[in-house]
Scaffold this motif. Structure first.
Motif, PDB file in Angstrom:
ATOM      1  N   ALA A 152       0.832  -1.208   0.000  1.00 54.08           N
ATOM      2  CA  ALA A 152       0.000   0.000   0.000  1.00 54.08           C
ATOM      3  C   ALA A 152       0.869   1.262   0.000  1.00 54.08           C
ATOM      4  O   ALA A 152       0.566   2.255  -0.680  1.00 54.08           O
ATOM      5  N   LYS A 153       1.963   1.187   0.797  1.00 53.03           N
ATOM      6  CA  LYS A 153       2.871   2.324   0.844  1.00 53.03           C
ATOM      7  C   LYS A 153       3.486   2.581  -0.516  1.00 53.03           C
ATOM      8  O   LYS A 153       3.548   3.741  -0.986  1.00 53.03           O
ATOM      9  N   LYS A 154       3.941   1.477  -1.161  1.00 55.68           N
ATOM     10  CA  LYS A 154       4.517   1.625  -2.501  1.00 55.68           C
ATOM     11  C   LYS A 154       3.488   2.137  -3.485  1.00 55.68           C
ATOM     12  O   LYS A 154       3.793   3.000  -4.338  1.00 55.68           O
ATOM     13  N   ALA A 155       2.242   1.608  -3.384  1.00 55.23           N
ATOM     14  CA  ALA A 155       1.173   2.069  -4.281  1.00 55.23           C
ATOM     15  C   ALA A 155       0.888   3.544  -4.035  1.00 55.23           C
ATOM     16  O   ALA A 155       0.683   4.323  -4.981  1.00 55.23           O
ATOM     17  N   ALA A 156       0.859   3.895  -2.711  1.00 55.37           N
ATOM     18  CA  ALA A 156       0.603   5.300  -2.378  1.00 55.37           C
ATOM     19  C   ALA A 156       1.728   6.191  -2.897  1.00 55.37           C
ATOM     20  O   ALA A 156       1.484   7.293  -3.429  1.00 55.37           O
TER      21      ALA A 156
END
Length: 475
Positions: A307-311
């Motif tokens: 999620a962090k990478k996607a964000a």
């Protein structure tokens, strides 16, 4: 001593008394004889004392017998007298003590049976004194001992009768030694039952309680033993057991107590085992929960990382879009400024084609957006602006963006020219918006929204690029 033996002993005593009486009568006759009387001294007269234990009626009876009238042989008479004295003394020495001792033994036996019930310790003392008598009848024994003593006494010969007292003294000592030999008893062990009166007890191969190497085996409370007592030990066929830890009765209370203790220990062990099993199960469940928690945390961490990478990717994309948007805005603003300046400085004459239409539209930058309107004094909507601009150069277009899409011919987005109409669909598949191109870089003029009015934009802006549906060349 049996009644039979006692009777035999009394018979011997009576017989001995009779012989002694006869002897006394003979001595009296000898005293009357001048020749014999000369051989008797005062010392020999002590023999007469043996008559003191014989009653007068026995004396009369013996005097009337045939023996009193027989011709005497002095040598033979002396031997017979000596033998009778020995028999008498032997009987008195052996029989009387045995009668007394037998009575004493009977009393001791009764006392022992009473004391045995109260004190076990006295039993050992009592048992040590138990004596068994020889199976031989007492009368045979007396006769045998008397004959033996006769052999041991010096035989009478032609010596004077004054030697009789000396021989008698020797004969008096001989039965005493014989009595001691007879009274030497053989102890016969008394077999009895005992019970272990302690929780555990060792059977040993020897009488040594300090060693552990002589232990045969271990027995427990209530075990029954069969044997006899030797001092402080109880002897069985297996070995020696300490008498202090044995009882004459079954120790029911101790056995019950030990069983209760063993049951308590068993229950305690089962409870401990159950507790350990429960603890192990709880530990297993806790370990599984820990592993599940770690796995869940790992999944959540992975999801969080993704999620962090996607964000971050989205943020980077948004930043990029924002940057593109800012660039487009900057370009549009610059273009608007140029077009606006051009519109101020130059008015395109009617009849100059597509550029004339762009020039006409540029005059209304900042005008209000009014749905359905195509009037400079009121305002414009998107298709109203394009229809008004092309009308100024002599081309009539319908006041509808979808209808205007059917005019002119299609051109590629990479081959756009000033005046081309560009079409969009923000609400679905159908055309719902239109604008007029002001440069080959994709900039265009359109009546945007009621909030922004007539303005410049670029078809390569994110929202317009996504909604773009095509371009048509009208002039």
């Amino acid at each position: 001593m049996s009644k039979k033996n006692i009777g035999a002993a009394l018979t011997v005593i009576v017989a001995s008394a009779a012989v002694a009486t006869a002897y006394a009568a003979t001595v009296t006759d000898l005293e009357n004889d001048k020749h014999t009387n000369s051989l008797i001294t005062e010392e020999n007269k002590e023999v007469e004392s043996s008559r003191s234990f014989v009653k007068s009626d026995y004396t009369k009876e013996v005097k009337n017998t045939k023996i009193a009238g027989i011709k005497r042989n002095s040598k033979k008479a002396s031997q017979e007298i000596k033998q009778d004295i020995i028999i008498e003394k032997t009987a008195k020495t052996l029989v009387q003590p045995k009668i007394v001792k037998a009575e004493k033994k009977a009393e001791e036996k009764d006392l022992k049976e009473k004391e045995d019930k109260k004190l076990v310790a006295k039993q050992e003392e009592s048992q040590d004194k138990v004596v068994s008598y020889d199976d031989k009848d007492l009368d045979d024994l007396i006769e045998e001992k008397a004959q033996q003593e006769v052999k041991d006494v010096v035989s009478y010969d032609d010596k004077k009768i004054d030697d009789l007292s000396s021989n008698k003294a020797k004969a008096d000592q001989a039965p005493v030694a014989t009595q001691k030999q007879v009274e030497k008893k053989v102890q016969v062990p008394v077999i009895s039952d005992k019970f272990v009166n302690v929780p555990t007890l060792n059977i040993r191969a020897s009488k040594d309680a300090t060693s552990s190497t002589n232990i045969v085996r271990t027995i427990k409370a209530g075990d029954k033993l069969v044997g006899h007592v030797e001092g402080n030990w109880f002897v069985t066929t297996e070995g020696y057991i300490s008498l202090a830890h044995l009882a004459n009765y079954y120790p029911q209370d101790l056995v019950n107590q030990i069983k209760a203790q063993e049951e308590a220990k068993r229950l305690e062990a089962e409870a401990k085992k159950a507790k350990e099993a429960k603890a192990a199960e709880e530990a297993r469940i806790a370990e599984e929960a820990r592993k599940a928690s770690e796995a869940k945390k790992a999944v959540e961490a992975k999801k969080a990382e993704e999620a962090k990478k996607a964000a971050e990717a989205k943020k980077a994309q948004e930043a990029q879009k924002q940057q593109v948007k800012q660039t487009v805005k900057q370009t549009i603003k610059q273009t608007e400024q140029v077009v606006e300046q051009q519109a101020i400085n130059y008015q395109a004459p009617v009849g100059q084609g597509a550029q004339g239409a762009v020039n006409a539209a540029s005059q209304f930058i900042g005008s209000a957006y009014v749905w359905g309107a195509a009037d400079p004094n009121v305002g414009f909507d998107c298709s109203g602006l394009t229809a008004y601009a092309y009308k100024q150069v002599g081309v009539n277009l319908p006041h509808n963006s979808a209808a205007q899409f059917n005019n002119g011919y299609a051109v590629d987005v990479n081959n756009l020219q000033v005046g081309d109409l560009v079409f969009f669909s923000f609400g679905g598949e159908s055309i719902d918006h239109v604008g007029i191109v002001t440069g080959s870089d994709g900039s265009f003029i359109h009546a945007s929204t009621p909030q922004t009015g007539v303005r410049y934009d670029n078809i390569f802006n994110g929202s317009f690029q996504n909604a773009y549906r095509g371009a048509r060349r009208i002039y």
